[in-house]
Design a protein around this motif. Structure first.
Motif, PDB file in Angstrom:
ATOM      1  N   ARG A  54      -2.676  10.578   3.978  1.00 32.21           N
ATOM      2  CA  ARG A  54      -3.347   9.331   4.369  1.00 32.21           C
ATOM      3  C   ARG A  54      -3.111   8.264   3.325  1.00 32.21           C
ATOM      4  NH1 ARG A  54      -6.076   9.317   0.269  1.00 32.21           N
ATOM      5  NH2 ARG A  54      -6.830  11.273  -0.608  1.00 32.21           N
ATOM      6  N   LEU A  55      -3.328   7.007   3.754  1.00 31.20           N
ATOM      7  CA  LEU A  55      -3.256   5.887   2.820  1.00 31.20           C
ATOM      8  C   LEU A  55      -4.634   5.672   2.189  1.00 31.20           C
ATOM      9  CD1 LEU A  55      -1.199   3.388   5.036  1.00 31.20           C
ATOM     10  CD2 LEU A  55      -0.333   4.949   3.258  1.00 31.20           C
ATOM     11  N   GLY A  56      -4.689   4.855   1.151  1.00 29.69           N
ATOM     12  CA  GLY A  56      -5.992   4.511   0.553  1.00 29.69           C
ATOM     13  C   GLY A  56      -6.157   5.005  -0.870  1.00 29.69           C
ATOM     14  N   GLY A  57      -5.316   5.960  -1.290  1.00 27.70           N
ATOM     15  CA  GLY A  57      -5.364   6.425  -2.672  1.00 27.70           C
ATOM     16  C   GLY A  57      -6.744   6.897  -3.071  1.00 27.70           C
ATOM     17  N   LEU A  58      -7.295   6.303  -4.126  1.00 24.41           N
ATOM     18  CA  LEU A  58      -8.579   6.735  -4.688  1.00 24.41           C
ATOM     19  C   LEU A  58      -9.782   6.250  -3.885  1.00 24.41           C
ATOM     20  CD1 LEU A  58      -7.832   6.150  -8.471  1.00 24.41           C
ATOM     21  CD2 LEU A  58      -8.399   8.353  -7.412  1.00 24.41           C
ATOM     22  N   ALA A  59      -9.568   5.493  -2.844  1.00 19.32           N
ATOM     23  CA  ALA A  59     -10.688   4.965  -2.045  1.00 19.32           C
ATOM     24  C   ALA A  59     -10.507   5.427  -0.598  1.00 19.32           C
ATOM     25  CB  ALA A  59     -10.716   3.443  -2.131  1.00 19.32           C
ATOM     26  N   PHE A  60     -10.994   6.658  -0.317  1.00 17.82           N
ATOM     27  CA  PHE A  60     -10.698   7.261   0.988  1.00 17.82           C
ATOM     28  C   PHE A  60     -11.917   7.969   1.572  1.00 17.82           C
ATOM     29  CE2 PHE A  60     -10.543  11.850   0.015  1.00 17.82           C
ATOM     30  CZ  PHE A  60     -10.482  11.844  -1.374  1.00 17.82           C
ATOM     31  N   SER A  61     -11.768   8.441   2.797  1.00 19.23           N
ATOM     32  CA  SER A  61     -12.846   9.166   3.478  1.00 19.23           C
ATOM     33  C   SER A  61     -12.334  10.516   3.962  1.00 19.23           C
ATOM     34  CB  SER A  61     -13.319   8.393   4.716  1.00 19.23           C
ATOM     35  OG  SER A  61     -13.577   7.063   4.394  1.00 19.23           O
ATOM     36  N   PHE A  62     -13.270  11.428   4.199  1.00 15.46           N
ATOM     37  CA  PHE A  62     -12.907  12.726   4.793  1.00 15.46           C
ATOM     38  C   PHE A  62     -14.058  13.195   5.679  1.00 15.46           C
ATOM     39  CE2 PHE A  62     -15.060  13.568   0.813  1.00 15.46           C
ATOM     40  CZ  PHE A  62     -15.903  14.633   1.085  1.00 15.46           C
ATOM     41  N   TYR A  83      -9.037  -8.737  -3.577  1.00 16.68           N
ATOM     42  CA  TYR A  83      -9.461  -7.700  -2.622  1.00 16.68           C
ATOM     43  C   TYR A  83      -9.960  -8.355  -1.328  1.00 16.68           C
ATOM     44  CZ  TYR A  83     -11.730  -3.711  -0.474  1.00 16.68           C
ATOM     45  OH  TYR A  83     -12.093  -2.725   0.428  1.00 16.68           O
ATOM     46  N   ARG A  84     -10.587  -9.514  -1.450  1.00 19.46           N
ATOM     47  CA  ARG A  84     -11.036 -10.211  -0.234  1.00 19.46           C
ATOM     48  C   ARG A  84      -9.837 -10.684   0.580  1.00 19.46           C
ATOM     49  NH1 ARG A  84     -14.828 -14.664  -2.110  1.00 19.46           N
ATOM     50  NH2 ARG A  84     -15.166 -14.929   0.114  1.00 19.46           N
ATOM     51  N   TRP A  85      -8.787 -11.126  -0.124  1.00 23.02           N
ATOM     52  CA  TRP A  85      -7.539 -11.483   0.574  1.00 23.02           C
ATOM     53  C   TRP A  85      -7.001 -10.256   1.309  1.00 23.02           C
ATOM     54  CZ3 TRP A  85      -2.841  -9.125  -0.340  1.00 23.02           C
ATOM     55  CH2 TRP A  85      -1.749  -9.669   0.345  1.00 23.02           C
ATOM     56  N   PHE A  86      -7.049  -9.107   0.622  1.00 24.01           N
ATOM     57  CA  PHE A  86      -6.542  -7.865   1.212  1.00 24.01           C
ATOM     58  C   PHE A  86      -7.344  -7.516   2.476  1.00 24.01           C
ATOM     59  CE2 PHE A  86      -6.762  -3.265   1.711  1.00 24.01           C
ATOM     60  CZ  PHE A  86      -5.435  -2.884   1.651  1.00 24.01           C
ATOM     61  N   LEU A  87      -8.669  -7.596   2.354  1.00 19.32           N
ATOM     62  CA  LEU A  87      -9.508  -7.300   3.529  1.00 19.32           C
ATOM     63  C   LEU A  87      -9.132  -8.210   4.692  1.00 19.32           C
ATOM     64  CD1 LEU A  87     -13.133  -6.826   2.083  1.00 19.32           C
ATOM     65  CD2 LEU A  87     -11.679  -5.071   3.131  1.00 19.32           C
ATOM     66  N   ASP A  88      -8.923  -9.468   4.383  1.00 21.90           N
ATOM     67  CA  ASP A  88      -8.559 -10.431   5.408  1.00 21.90           C
ATOM     68  C   ASP A  88      -7.190 -10.090   6.007  1.00 21.90           C
ATOM     69  OD1 ASP A  88      -9.665 -12.765   6.560  1.00 21.90           O
ATOM     70  OD2 ASP A  88      -7.939 -13.880   5.765  1.00 21.90           O
ATOM     71  N   HIS A 243      -8.936   1.289   4.522  1.00 23.36           N
ATOM     72  CA  HIS A 243      -7.768   1.470   3.636  1.00 23.36           C
ATOM     73  C   HIS A 243      -6.695   2.368   4.237  1.00 23.36           C
ATOM     74  CE1 HIS A 243     -10.875   0.602   0.235  1.00 23.36           C
ATOM     75  NE2 HIS A 243     -10.483  -0.488   0.847  1.00 23.36           N
ATOM     76  N   ASP A 244      -7.053   3.089   5.320  1.00 22.94           N
ATOM     77  CA  ASP A 244      -6.045   3.918   5.993  1.00 22.94           C
ATOM     78  C   ASP A 244      -5.745   3.323   7.375  1.00 22.94           C
ATOM     79  OD1 ASP A 244      -4.317   5.961   6.657  1.00 22.94           O
ATOM     80  OD2 ASP A 244      -5.867   7.459   6.981  1.00 22.94           O
ATOM     81  N   THR A 245      -6.739   3.365   8.270  1.00 21.61           N
ATOM     82  CA  THR A 245      -6.476   2.957   9.666  1.00 21.61           C
ATOM     83  C   THR A 245      -6.029   1.490   9.776  1.00 21.61           C
ATOM     84  OG1 THR A 245      -8.222   4.496  10.272  1.00 21.61           O
ATOM     85  CG2 THR A 245      -7.428   3.014  12.001  1.00 21.61           C
ATOM     86  N   LEU A 246      -6.844   0.575   9.248  1.00 17.71           N
ATOM     87  CA  LEU A 246      -6.489  -0.851   9.383  1.00 17.71           C
ATOM     88  C   LEU A 246      -5.271  -1.204   8.535  1.00 17.71           C
ATOM     89  CD1 LEU A 246      -9.849  -2.856   9.544  1.00 17.71           C
ATOM     90  CD2 LEU A 246      -8.272  -2.278  11.387  1.00 17.71           C
ATOM     91  N   ALA A 247      -5.185  -0.596   7.345  1.00 16.32           N
ATOM     92  CA  ALA A 247      -4.017  -0.869   6.494  1.00 16.32           C
ATOM     93  C   ALA A 247      -2.748  -0.433   7.224  1.00 16.32           C
ATOM     94  CB  ALA A 247      -4.149  -0.149   5.156  1.00 16.32           C
ATOM     95  N   LYS A 249      -2.268  -0.181  10.388  1.00 17.10           N
ATOM     96  CA  LYS A 249      -2.008  -1.109  11.504  1.00 17.10           C
ATOM     97  C   LYS A 249      -1.293  -2.372  10.991  1.00 17.10           C
ATOM     98  CE  LYS A 249      -4.837  -2.812  15.113  1.00 17.10           C
ATOM     99  NZ  LYS A 249      -6.205  -3.036  15.551  1.00 17.10           N
ATOM    100  N   ALA A 250      -1.787  -2.898   9.870  1.00 12.60           N
ATOM    101  CA  ALA A 250      -1.187  -4.122   9.310  1.00 12.60           C
ATOM    102  C   ALA A 250       0.249  -3.845   8.844  1.00 12.60           C
ATOM    103  CB  ALA A 250      -2.028  -4.622   8.138  1.00 12.60           C
ATOM    104  N   LEU A 251       0.451  -2.680   8.246  1.00 17.50           N
ATOM    105  CA  LEU A 251       1.804  -2.322   7.789  1.00 17.50           C
ATOM    106  C   LEU A 251       2.750  -2.198   8.980  1.00 17.50           C
ATOM    107  CD1 LEU A 251       0.706   0.315   5.118  1.00 17.50           C
ATOM    108  CD2 LEU A 251       2.019  -1.764   4.592  1.00 17.50           C
ATOM    109  N   ASP A 252       2.278  -1.524  10.022  1.00 17.62           N
ATOM    110  CA  ASP A 252       3.109  -1.368  11.229  1.00 17.62           C
ATOM    111  C   ASP A 252       3.474  -2.744  11.793  1.00 17.62           C
ATOM    112  OD1 ASP A 252       2.930   1.340  10.948  1.00 17.62           O
ATOM    113  OD2 ASP A 252       1.501   1.657  12.589  1.00 17.62           O
TER     114      ASP A 252
END
Ligand SMILES: Cc1cc2nc3c(=O)[nH]c(=O)nc-3n(C[C@H](O)[C@H](O)[C@H](O)COP(=O)(O)OP(=O)(O)OC[C@H]3O[C@@H](n4cnc5c(N)ncnc54)[C@H](O)[C@@H]3O)c2cc1C
Length: 479
Positions: A54-62, A83-88, A243-247, A249-252
């Protein structure tokens, strides 16, 4: 900023002076995802390689049964413009909103007071007004009950002295924040109830173990430059959703080829001046490689001669964060979060809604600079922390605990010790086309999501030859 602003402007962008056309980013944490997005937005063909599933590195869920758990509670501040730019950029802003105005309930377990329901710990609030700096903190500080009148006045004076420091001054990085606070008249109580309350959570070390330069960066940027800078934001959904799902999507959407379970074994130069990235069973050649992995992995992957002093990466210490997760059979906390004094408990967040829990309440305790507890068995932590929660939250006294477990991040951040600045390299290496990113690189920030995103932008900009352009412009556009 428009895409055209990212066009390469100079020969830095590639070994032979041509714009980087193909890039590989190694590491899918926030730094790597950011670098990949920036490079792709500039028209580069990007492959992002992440060793984990998964993506997200040290900030992830399980998943833990029905519960979706974050490995660690993550917060950011309004001043975290990157980080706010990233969220956007990933379309996640609404899922991790900021408080309208800084308000942190602070509960002191050691001072009991009468309450409507009997007896309980004393409650105070760290807050700000809409007034200009430094008046925005004056009223909140004046009402803060956990310090004496003299301590509050002394905190105000120290804050003004801190505001006059330049965090970029190398001399500041040689000194520890604790000594500076003592020299500026801060009592042990003021350190505990204010400076460490904020500093441990943001820097992952107590004042005595923290570089004055990094402390000055955090307190100046967070509390002393803009009135709303310290308003707190956090994800109302599991971190993985951002950090995984939306990231992903944006990468795709940006055209990035993203591969997970793709652990890079080596990075080397080819005979034609390009770079080769080797994975089990595959070699990818590129004009640019961004290594966005932790410092230990970067040390292992850097080709010879890439840095003058690669061993410095190994001298950057690490610091642990422990999260303690407690699922009660009922609601025991009526606020979204609070911070604690006079107790080993540090910060407590209500994660019920984000976790998908349908019955009772799920709390996450975020324990930074957790050297003392990080290796303790779960049973010992349970015995230590459940009674503490009962001291802090009277409603927890009669509650049943459905589940108690911990998540341990032993190398959560680099240790922000004095002398750290000289150990953190910038984005450039001596191998043409090879760049470094990661919260541990020279961002001026402690190891945070903000630092990670900033490092990703810096590395991508170095690759594109646009480094040196003020980045605040980029981040402020979405602020
Ligand atoms: C428990 C905890 C709580 C935290 N709380 C906060 C907080 O409240 N606020 C805040 O701002 N920050 C917080 N942080 C810090 C923040 O999470 C990090 O600073 C940030 O996420 C680091 O991002 P990064 O991209 O630099 O590195 P990482 O997240 O470490 O990403 C590096 C990635 O590289 C991958 N990788 C490594 N080697 C290879 C290889 N050979 N091939 C391919 N991939 C590889 C790794 O799997 C990883 O995904 C916290 C951290 C932890 C652990």
């Amino acid at each position: 900023m428009s895409d055209t602003d990212l066009r390469p402007t100079g020969p830095d962008s590639h070994a032979e002076g041509r714009p980087a056309r193909a890039a590989v980013v190694v590491g899918g944490g926030l730094a790597g995802v950011t670098a990949a997005l920036r490079l792709a937005d500039a028209g580069t063909a990007v492959t992002l390689l992440e060793g984990r599933p998964r993506l997200g590195g040290l900030a992830f869920s399980f998943q833990r049964g029905d519960l979706t758990v974050d490995n660690g509670q993550h917060v950011y501040l309004r001043c975290c413009t990157a980080y706010r730019w990233f969220l956007d950029r990933i379309g996640g802003t609404d899922l991790a909103p900021l408080q309208d105005r800084l308000s942190v309930p602070v509960v002191d377990a050691a001072h009991r007071v009468r309450t409507r329901s009997g007896e309980g710990p004393r409650l105070g609030t760290l807050s700000r007004d809409a007034l200009p700096v430094p008046l925005h903190l004056a009223r909140g500080l004046a009402r803060y009950p956990h310090l004496s009148l003299a301590e509050r006045a002394s905190v105000g004076r120290a804050a003004l002295a801190l505001k006059a420091l330049d965090p970029a001054d190398p001399a500041l990085d040689q000194e520890d924040f604790g000594s500076w606070l003592a020299r500026h008249g801060q009592s042990p109580r003021a350190v505990e109830a204010l400076w460490d309350l904020v500093g441990v959570a943001t820097l992952n070390a107590v004042a005595a173990d923290t570089s004055l330069a990094l402390a000055a960066k955090v307190f100046r940027t967070g509390l002393l430059e803009e009135p709303g800078a310290a308003d707190i934001g956090w994800a109302r959904v599991p971190l993985g959703e951002l950090h995984d799902t939306l990231a992903r999507k944006a990468l795709d959407a940006a055209g990035v080829r993203t591969e997970v379970r793709a652990r890079v074994a080596s990075v080397s130069r080819t005979g034609t001046g390009r770079l080769a990235v080797d994975l089990p069973g595959e070699r990818i050649e590129a004009d640019t490689v961004v290594l966005a992995v932790a410092q230990r992995e970067a040390y292992d992957l850097l080709p010879p001669g890439a840095l003058d002093h690669p061993e410095r990466l190994l001298r950057l210490g690490t610091a642990p964060i422990l999260n303690i997760h407690v699922h009660y059979d009922r609601t025991v906390l009526r606020r979204p979060f609070f911070a604690a004094l006079g107790s080993p408990v540090q910060w407590v967040f209500d994660r019920t809604e984000a976790s998908g829990v349908t019955e009772g309440q799920y709390l996450a305790l975020s324990q930074s600079a957790a050297q003392e507890y990080i290796d303790e068995p779960v049973a010992v932590l349970r015995e230590r922390f459940l009674p503490e929660l009962e001291r802090l939250l009277p409603a927890a006294r009669g509650a049943r605990v459905h589940d108690f477990f911990v998540t341990r991040e032993r190398t959560a951040t680099f240790a922000p010790a004095p002398g750290t600045a000289a150990l953190r390299p910038g984005p450039r290496t001596q191998v043409p086309g090879l760049h470094l990113a990661g919260a541990w690189t020279a961002t001026g920030w402690p190891a945070t999501m903000e630092g990670a995103v900033r490092s990703g932008v810096s590395a991508a900009d170095a690759a594109l030859g646009v480094i040196g352009r003020p980045r605040d412009h980029l981040f402020r556009e979405t602020a």
